[in-house]
Design an enzyme around this catalytic site. Structure first.
Site, mmCIF file in Angstrom:
data_model
loop_
_atom_site.group_PDB
_atom_site.id
_atom_site.type_symbol
_atom_site.label_atom_id
_atom_site.label_comp_id
_atom_site.label_asym_id
_atom_site.label_seq_id
_atom_site.Cartn_x
_atom_site.Cartn_y
_atom_site.Cartn_z
ATOM 1 N N ARG A 104 0.853 -1.191 0.000
ATOM 2 C CA ARG A 104 0.000 0.000 0.000
ATOM 3 C C ARG A 104 0.890 1.243 0.000
ATOM 4 N NH1 ARG A 104 -2.219 -3.493 3.694
ATOM 5 N NH2 ARG A 104 -4.361 -4.142 3.237
ATOM 6 N N LYS B 50 -1.879 -0.442 7.852
ATOM 7 C CA LYS B 50 -3.308 -0.716 7.977
ATOM 8 C C LYS B 50 -3.608 -1.881 8.921
ATOM 9 C CE LYS B 50 -7.514 -1.613 5.381
ATOM 10 N NZ LYS B 50 -8.112 -1.799 4.075
ATOM 11 N N HIS C 280 -3.851 3.579 -5.040
ATOM 12 C CA HIS C 280 -4.127 2.150 -4.894
ATOM 13 C C HIS C 280 -3.968 1.405 -6.218
ATOM 14 C CE1 HIS C 280 -5.045 0.087 -1.281
ATOM 15 N NE2 HIS C 280 -5.988 -0.663 -1.828
ATOM 16 N N ARG D 215 -0.895 -0.994 -6.251
ATOM 17 C CA ARG D 215 -1.120 -2.291 -5.597
ATOM 18 C C ARG D 215 -2.003 -3.191 -6.477
ATOM 19 N NH1 ARG D 215 -1.327 -4.664 -0.225
ATOM 20 N NH2 ARG D 215 -3.387 -5.493 0.287
ATOM 21 N N HIS E 136 -6.246 -10.814 2.220
ATOM 22 C CA HIS E 136 -7.694 -10.795 2.017
ATOM 23 C C HIS E 136 -8.314 -12.037 2.650
ATOM 24 C CE1 HIS E 136 -7.429 -8.025 -1.782
ATOM 25 N NE2 HIS E 136 -7.373 -7.345 -0.652
ATOM 26 N N TYR F 74 -11.078 -7.333 -6.281
ATOM 27 C CA TYR F 74 -10.139 -6.250 -5.987
ATOM 28 C C TYR F 74 -9.226 -5.939 -7.176
ATOM 29 C CZ TYR F 74 -6.345 -3.822 -3.518
ATOM 30 O OH TYR F 74 -5.398 -2.925 -3.124
#
Length: 180
Positions: A40, A63, A128, A131, A154, A163
Site C-alpha cells: 500500500r 493498515k 491504490h 497495488r 484478504h 479487488y
C-alpha cells in the site's frame, strides 16, 4: 472515494515508466516499487534507503499492523541499487522537497500518478492503482489466487479477484460475446 482500476496493458505501463523516468527518478522508482511489491502507498512512502539495501522489504503494515516481508524482483533490486547509490541510510526513499528529510505525502504521490495517467489517457487511477496493478499482473502470470490472497491479506479469494478487476474483465468479455 473513487474506485480505481489496475493498469492492465503492459504497453501503458512501459509508457508510464518512460514518462516518469524522464521527469523524475524519484517518481519513477515510486511507481516501480508500487507495481512490483503490492504494498500500500501508506507502507511505501515511509521507506528509507536502509530498507532498500536488502533483497526484500521487511515492514509492519500500517493498515493491519502485521509484520510483512516482500522479496524484491531482480529488476526492482537493480533499479533501487542505482537509485540509492549516493543516498544515506537514514534518508527517505521518496524524499519531499519540503522540510528536512521528510517523505512525500499521499497527496503528492496521487498527483504524480494522476499526471502520468493523464499522459496516457487513463481514468480511474489513484495511489491504490499501484497495488492493484501488481495484483492483476501477478494473477495473470501465476493464476494463483490463494497466494495473492495471502500477499494482500484478504479473507476470501472472491475478494481478491474483485479487488484486482478480474471479475470485471470476465464480465466485459462475456458481454462482448453475448448475443440475442
Amino acid at each position: 472515494m473513487n474506485f480505481v482500476q489496475p493498469i492492465r496493458d503492459p504497453e501503458v505501463i512501459r509508457e508510464i515508466k518512460r514518462f516518469l523516468k524522464e521527469k523524475s527518478h524519484r517518481n519513477y522508482i515510486l511507481f516501480l516499487v508500487g507495481i512490483n511489491s503490492g504494498l500500500r502507498i501508506s507502507d511505501i512512502l515511509p521507506l528509507r534507503v536502509q530498507d532498500a539495501k536488502k533483497p526484500y522489504f521487511n515492514l509492519r503494515e500500517t493498515k493491519t499492523n502485521k509484520q510483512k516481508r516482500i522479496d524484491m524482483t531482480a529488476a526492482l533490486r537493480k533499479e533501487l541499487n542505482e537509485y540509492i547509490q549516493e543516498k544515506e541510510d537514514h534518508e527517505y526513499l521518496f524524499a519531499s522537497r519540503k522540510g528536512i528529510n521528510k517523505p512525500i505525502g499521499r497527496s503528492m504521490a496521487y498527483k504524480i500518478l494522476r499526471e502520468a495517467a493523464a499522459h496516457v489517457n487513463l481514468d480511474d487511477i489513484g495511489t491504490h492503482t499501484l497495488r492493484k496493478t501488481f495484483g492483476y499482473h501477478f494473477y495473470q502470470q501465476t493464476k494463483d489466487v490463494a497466494l495473492l490472497q495471502e500477499i494482500f491479506n484478504h479473507s476470501d479469494p472472491k475478494v481478491t479477484l474483485r479487488y484486482i478487476g478480474i471479475n470485471q474483465d470476465s464480465m466485459d468479455k462475456a458481454m462482448k460475446k453475448f448475443k440475442i
